[in-house]
Design a protein around this motif. Structure first.
Motif, PDB file in Angstrom:
ATOM      1  N   THR A   1      43.490  85.577  45.286  1.00 15.51           N
ATOM      2  CA  THR A   1      42.284  85.242  46.050  1.00 15.51           C
ATOM      3  C   THR A   1      41.053  85.250  45.147  1.00 15.51           C
ATOM      4  O   THR A   1      40.203  84.343  45.220  1.00 15.51           O
ATOM      5  CB  THR A   1      42.093  86.251  47.189  1.00 15.51           C
ATOM      6  OG1 THR A   1      43.273  86.263  48.009  1.00 15.51           O
ATOM      7  CG2 THR A   1      40.897  85.897  48.047  1.00 15.51           C
ATOM      8  N   GLU A   2      40.969  86.267  44.297  1.00 14.30           N
ATOM      9  CA  GLU A   2      39.816  86.368  43.406  1.00 14.30           C
ATOM     10  C   GLU A   2      39.712  85.170  42.461  1.00 14.30           C
ATOM     11  O   GLU A   2      38.617  84.675  42.184  1.00 14.30           O
ATOM     12  CB  GLU A   2      39.906  87.657  42.586  1.00 14.30           C
ATOM     13  CG  GLU A   2      38.732  87.870  41.659  1.00 14.30           C
ATOM     14  CD  GLU A   2      38.841  89.181  40.897  1.00 14.30           C
ATOM     15  OE1 GLU A   2      37.795  89.732  40.531  1.00 14.30           O
ATOM     16  OE2 GLU A   2      39.977  89.642  40.672  1.00 14.30           O
TER      17      GLU A   2
ATOM     18  N   GLY B   1      37.729  81.421  43.042  1.00 13.01           N
ATOM     19  CA  GLY B   1      36.311  81.113  42.960  1.00 13.01           C
ATOM     20  C   GLY B   1      35.797  80.932  41.548  1.00 13.01           C
ATOM     21  O   GLY B   1      36.481  81.207  40.555  1.00 13.01           O
ATOM     22  N   SER B   2      34.574  80.481  41.474  1.00 16.47           N
ATOM     23  CA  SER B   2      33.856  80.385  40.201  1.00 16.47           C
ATOM     24  C   SER B   2      33.451  81.789  39.769  1.00 16.47           C
ATOM     25  O   SER B   2      33.620  82.765  40.517  1.00 16.47           O
ATOM     26  CB  SER B   2      32.610  79.517  40.364  1.00 16.47           C
ATOM     27  OG  SER B   2      31.700  80.149  41.258  1.00 16.47           O
TER      28      SER B   2
ATOM     29  N   ASP C   1      31.172  83.095  42.306  1.00 18.42           N
ATOM     30  CA  ASP C   1      31.910  83.477  43.519  1.00 18.42           C
ATOM     31  C   ASP C   1      32.567  84.838  43.337  1.00 18.42           C
ATOM     32  O   ASP C   1      32.528  85.703  44.233  1.00 18.42           O
ATOM     33  CB  ASP C   1      32.982  82.439  43.842  1.00 18.42           C
ATOM     34  CG  ASP C   1      32.416  81.105  44.270  1.00 18.42           C
ATOM     35  OD1 ASP C   1      31.330  81.094  44.862  1.00 18.42           O
ATOM     36  OD2 ASP C   1      33.070  80.071  43.996  1.00 18.42           O
ATOM     37  N   ARG C   2      33.181  85.025  42.189  1.00 21.43           N
ATOM     38  CA  ARG C   2      33.911  86.275  41.936  1.00 21.43           C
ATOM     39  C   ARG C   2      32.974  87.476  41.960  1.00 21.43           C
ATOM     40  O   ARG C   2      33.331  88.541  42.466  1.00 21.43           O
ATOM     41  CB  ARG C   2      34.630  86.190  40.594  1.00 21.43           C
ATOM     42  CG  ARG C   2      35.753  85.173  40.563  1.00 21.43           C
ATOM     43  CD  ARG C   2      36.385  85.095  39.192  1.00 21.43           C
ATOM     44  NE  ARG C   2      37.174  83.876  39.042  1.00 21.43           N
ATOM     45  CZ  ARG C   2      37.773  83.511  37.928  1.00 21.43           C
ATOM     46  NH1 ARG C   2      37.682  84.264  36.846  1.00 21.43           N
ATOM     47  NH2 ARG C   2      38.465  82.384  37.877  1.00 21.43           N
TER      48      ARG C   2
ATOM     49  N   MET D   1      32.334  88.397  45.401  1.00 21.69           N
ATOM     50  CA  MET D   1      33.523  88.893  46.097  1.00 21.69           C
ATOM     51  C   MET D   1      33.910  90.323  45.699  1.00 21.69           C
ATOM     52  O   MET D   1      34.745  90.942  46.356  1.00 21.69           O
ATOM     53  CB  MET D   1      34.716  87.960  45.809  1.00 21.69           C
ATOM     54  CG  MET D   1      34.555  86.555  46.357  1.00 21.69           C
ATOM     55  SD  MET D   1      35.721  85.381  45.589  1.00 21.69           S
ATOM     56  CE  MET D   1      37.284  85.905  46.301  1.00 21.69           C
TER      57      MET D   1
END
Length: 251
Positions: A86-87, A90-91, A94-95, A98
């Motif tokens: 899931t991690e 993202g970019s 994003d990470r 998160m």
């Protein structure tokens, strides 16, 4: 003869001795696909299933667990909680956003429940195929070594294994706690309400242990639980989770 799902579930018992016969690729795929059909929180599917076929790895896992059937089975599955996948979606930005959620105790619960639900589907599917299974929490005896052997990245943790294969014994079915202890209506029933049923269950289990064909002993459920929780075990798991950046409560 086919069995209903309820019959399959009600006939469950742990199998710890398997015939020297490997599962087919078709059987493995059916079991994994059945696992994937389990419910999952918010569609995260926060688990990964690792099939261990390398005999060297199985031998090391068996040594960690102290159980021969970790190595001697038709197929070995290891169920992992997984937030790494899931991690990585993202970019970098994003990470970073998160991080707090991914490391939270809530998401640790999500990954654990997701994996448990998937594994129970797998177990029922395997038993419906005429196979036997045994859950393997003993892989957490050395969670660091298991993680290293399976090359698990950050945010992936080995939760438990499952040995699957063709049964080579017919163990008696171990009794379960009475429904009056497990099922409470509307609110939690005081322990005083549960105690009489537990005492009756202790007598039933004592009789089971005395009469069963293998490993008979003088024991009951209450004694087992007191022994188990009087000696802390696998206390490194919490540190391991923190190092994997999982189950970390923000300050």
């Amino acid at each position: 003869m086919s069995h209903s799902a309820i019959q399959t579930i009600m006939n469950h018992r742990s199998i710890r001795k398997f015939k020297d016969k490997k599962l087919t690729e078709e059987q493995i795929q059916t079991i994994v696909e059945a696992a994937q059909m389990a419910s999952t929180s918010s569609y995260v599917m926060a688990y990964t299933i690792i099939g261990v076929t390398d005999e060297r790895i199985k031998e090391k896992l068996a040594a960690i667990s102290g159980q021969t059937y970790v190595q001697n089975n038709g197929h070995l599955f290891v169920f992992c909680g997984d937030l790494h996948r899931t991690e990585q979606l993202g970019s970098q930005e994003d990470r970073e956003q998160m991080q707090q959620s991914l490391a939270s105790p809530e998401q640790f619960i999500v990954m654990t429940v997701d994996a448990a639900l998937a594994s129970q589907n797998a177990a029922i599917a395997a038993e419906d195929l005429g196979l036997g299974i045994c859950y393997l929490g003993s892989l957490r005896n050395d969670v660091y070594q298991v993680s290293e052997l399976l090359q698990l990245p950050e945010r992936v943790v080995p939760l438990f294994g499952m040995a699957v294969g063709y049964p080579d014994h017919e163990p008696e079915q171990k009794p379960r706690l009475p429904i009056d202890v497990i099922y409470h209506e509307n609110h939690y029933q005081p322990f005083e309400h549960q105690l009489p049923f537990i005492k009756d269950f202790d007598k039933k289990l004592h009789s089971y242990y005395e009469k069963r064909k293998q490993n008979n002993r003088n024991d009951n459920w209450s004694k087992q639980m007191i022994r188990k929780f009087s000696t802390p075990t696998r206390m490194d798991v919490g540190t391991f989770l923190h190092e994997k950046n999982i189950n970390n409560q923000a300050d």
